[in-house]
Design a protein around this motif. Sequence first.
Motif, PDB file in Angstrom:
ATOM      1  N   VAL A  56       0.842  -1.204   0.000  1.00 24.40           N
ATOM      2  CA  VAL A  56       0.000   0.000   0.000  1.00 24.40           C
ATOM      3  C   VAL A  56       0.878   1.256   0.000  1.00 24.40           C
ATOM      4  O   VAL A  56       0.612   2.221  -0.732  1.00 24.40           O
ATOM      5  CB  VAL A  56      -0.978   0.001   1.201  1.00 24.40           C
ATOM      6  N   PHE A  57       1.940   1.254   0.780  1.00 27.27           N
ATOM      7  CA  PHE A  57       2.879   2.370   0.839  1.00 27.27           C
ATOM      8  C   PHE A  57       3.462   2.634  -0.558  1.00 27.27           C
ATOM      9  O   PHE A  57       3.454   3.768  -1.051  1.00 27.27           O
ATOM     10  CB  PHE A  57       3.993   2.026   1.838  1.00 27.27           C
ATOM     11  N   VAL A  58       3.954   1.586  -1.195  1.00 27.88           N
ATOM     12  CA  VAL A  58       4.548   1.711  -2.533  1.00 27.88           C
ATOM     13  C   VAL A  58       3.505   2.190  -3.547  1.00 27.88           C
ATOM     14  O   VAL A  58       3.796   3.050  -4.388  1.00 27.88           O
ATOM     15  CB  VAL A  58       5.182   0.367  -2.964  1.00 27.88           C
ATOM     16  N   ALA A  59       2.305   1.660  -3.469  1.00 28.49           N
ATOM     17  CA  ALA A  59       1.247   2.089  -4.401  1.00 28.49           C
ATOM     18  C   ALA A  59       0.935   3.573  -4.214  1.00 28.49           C
ATOM     19  O   ALA A  59       0.748   4.305  -5.197  1.00 28.49           O
ATOM     20  CB  ALA A  59      -0.005   1.250  -4.192  1.00 28.49           C
ATOM     21  N   ALA A  60       0.900   4.036  -2.970  1.00 32.07           N
ATOM     22  CA  ALA A  60       0.631   5.455  -2.716  1.00 32.07           C
ATOM     23  C   ALA A  60       1.739   6.337  -3.290  1.00 32.07           C
ATOM     24  O   ALA A  60       1.466   7.391  -3.877  1.00 32.07           O
ATOM     25  CB  ALA A  60       0.472   5.701  -1.213  1.00 32.07           C
ATOM     26  N   VAL A  61       2.973   5.902  -3.159  1.00 25.89           N
ATOM     27  CA  VAL A  61       4.096   6.648  -3.742  1.00 25.89           C
ATOM     28  C   VAL A  61       3.981   6.673  -5.263  1.00 25.89           C
ATOM     29  O   VAL A  61       4.182   7.715  -5.896  1.00 25.89           O
ATOM     30  CB  VAL A  61       5.452   6.042  -3.314  1.00 25.89           C
ATOM     31  N   ALA A  62       3.641   5.519  -5.849  1.00 24.64           N
ATOM     32  CA  ALA A  62       3.543   5.407  -7.303  1.00 24.64           C
ATOM     33  C   ALA A  62       2.401   6.244  -7.875  1.00 24.64           C
ATOM     34  O   ALA A  62       2.427   6.610  -9.049  1.00 24.64           O
ATOM     35  CB  ALA A  62       3.381   3.949  -7.713  1.00 24.64           C
ATOM     36  N   VAL A  63       1.419   6.573  -7.069  1.00 21.67           N
ATOM     37  CA  VAL A  63       0.332   7.458  -7.502  1.00 21.67           C
ATOM     38  C   VAL A  63       0.713   8.917  -7.238  1.00 21.67           C
ATOM     39  O   VAL A  63       0.563   9.781  -8.106  1.00 21.67           O
ATOM     40  CB  VAL A  63      -0.985   7.116  -6.768  1.00 21.67           C
ATOM     41  N   HIS A  64       1.227   9.184  -6.061  1.00 20.35           N
ATOM     42  CA  HIS A  64       1.463  10.558  -5.616  1.00 20.35           C
ATOM     43  C   HIS A  64       2.594  11.260  -6.382  1.00 20.35           C
ATOM     44  O   HIS A  64       2.414  12.388  -6.849  1.00 20.35           O
ATOM     45  CB  HIS A  64       1.780  10.551  -4.116  1.00 20.35           C
ATOM     46  N   ALA A  65       3.732  10.621  -6.487  1.00 18.11           N
ATOM     47  CA  ALA A  65       4.909  11.276  -7.069  1.00 18.11           C
ATOM     48  C   ALA A  65       4.725  11.672  -8.541  1.00 18.11           C
ATOM     49  O   ALA A  65       5.050  12.809  -8.905  1.00 18.11           O
ATOM     50  CB  ALA A  65       6.134  10.387  -6.896  1.00 18.11           C
ATOM     51  N   PRO A  66       4.214  10.792  -9.395  1.00 20.04           N
ATOM     52  CA  PRO A  66       4.066  11.208 -10.800  1.00 20.04           C
ATOM     53  C   PRO A  66       3.080  12.358 -11.005  1.00 20.04           C
ATOM     54  O   PRO A  66       3.276  13.184 -11.897  1.00 20.04           O
ATOM     55  CB  PRO A  66       3.564   9.941 -11.500  1.00 20.04           C
ATOM     56  N   ILE A  67       2.054  12.429 -10.182  1.00 21.75           N
ATOM     57  CA  ILE A  67       1.100  13.543 -10.318  1.00 21.75           C
ATOM     58  C   ILE A  67       1.785  14.860  -9.959  1.00 21.75           C
ATOM     59  O   ILE A  67       1.645  15.863 -10.664  1.00 21.75           O
ATOM     60  CB  ILE A  67      -0.159  13.312  -9.461  1.00 21.75           C
ATOM     61  N   GLY A  68       2.548  14.859  -8.891  1.00 19.65           N
ATOM     62  CA  GLY A  68       3.293  16.061  -8.520  1.00 19.65           C
ATOM     63  C   GLY A  68       4.335  16.421  -9.566  1.00 19.65           C
ATOM     64  O   GLY A  68       4.499  17.597  -9.923  1.00 19.65           O
ATOM     65  N   LEU A  69       5.026  15.408 -10.073  1.00 21.55           N
ATOM     66  CA  LEU A  69       6.029  15.644 -11.118  1.00 21.55           C
ATOM     67  C   LEU A  69       5.368  16.179 -12.390  1.00 21.55           C
ATOM     68  O   LEU A  69       5.917  17.036 -13.068  1.00 21.55           O
ATOM     69  CB  LEU A  69       6.794  14.358 -11.406  1.00 21.55           C
TER      70      LEU A  69
END
Length: 109
Positions: A56-69
């Motif tokens: 779940v942690f990894v999935a949240a990072v994989a969603v959050h970071a690209p949107i910010g980028l």
Amino acid sequence: MTASLFLLQRASAAVLALAVAVHLATIVYAVRGGLTAGEILARTEGNTTYLAFYVVFVAAVAVHAPIGLRNILREWLRWKGRACDAALVVFALALFALGARAVFALYLA
């Protein structure tokens, strides 16, 4: 689409806030408890709670970071359109794949 991405980033930020707090508390507990690296690895091996939490942690990072980028690329580099979005989908998939690989490596250690 922008509104959906906004909501996804905020939801993933909420998950990350909780996950980072739990992760840091776990580190402090392990260090203060005097656990060695071997003892920590022994506790992660085959632990499905550990696996579920960090997936779940990894999935949240994989969603959050690209949107910010995506927002940064659009504002600073004026990179817009399908090429930008496609590159960020690849980035998101790479983040998830690499993070999941690390999580499963410790789960199966």
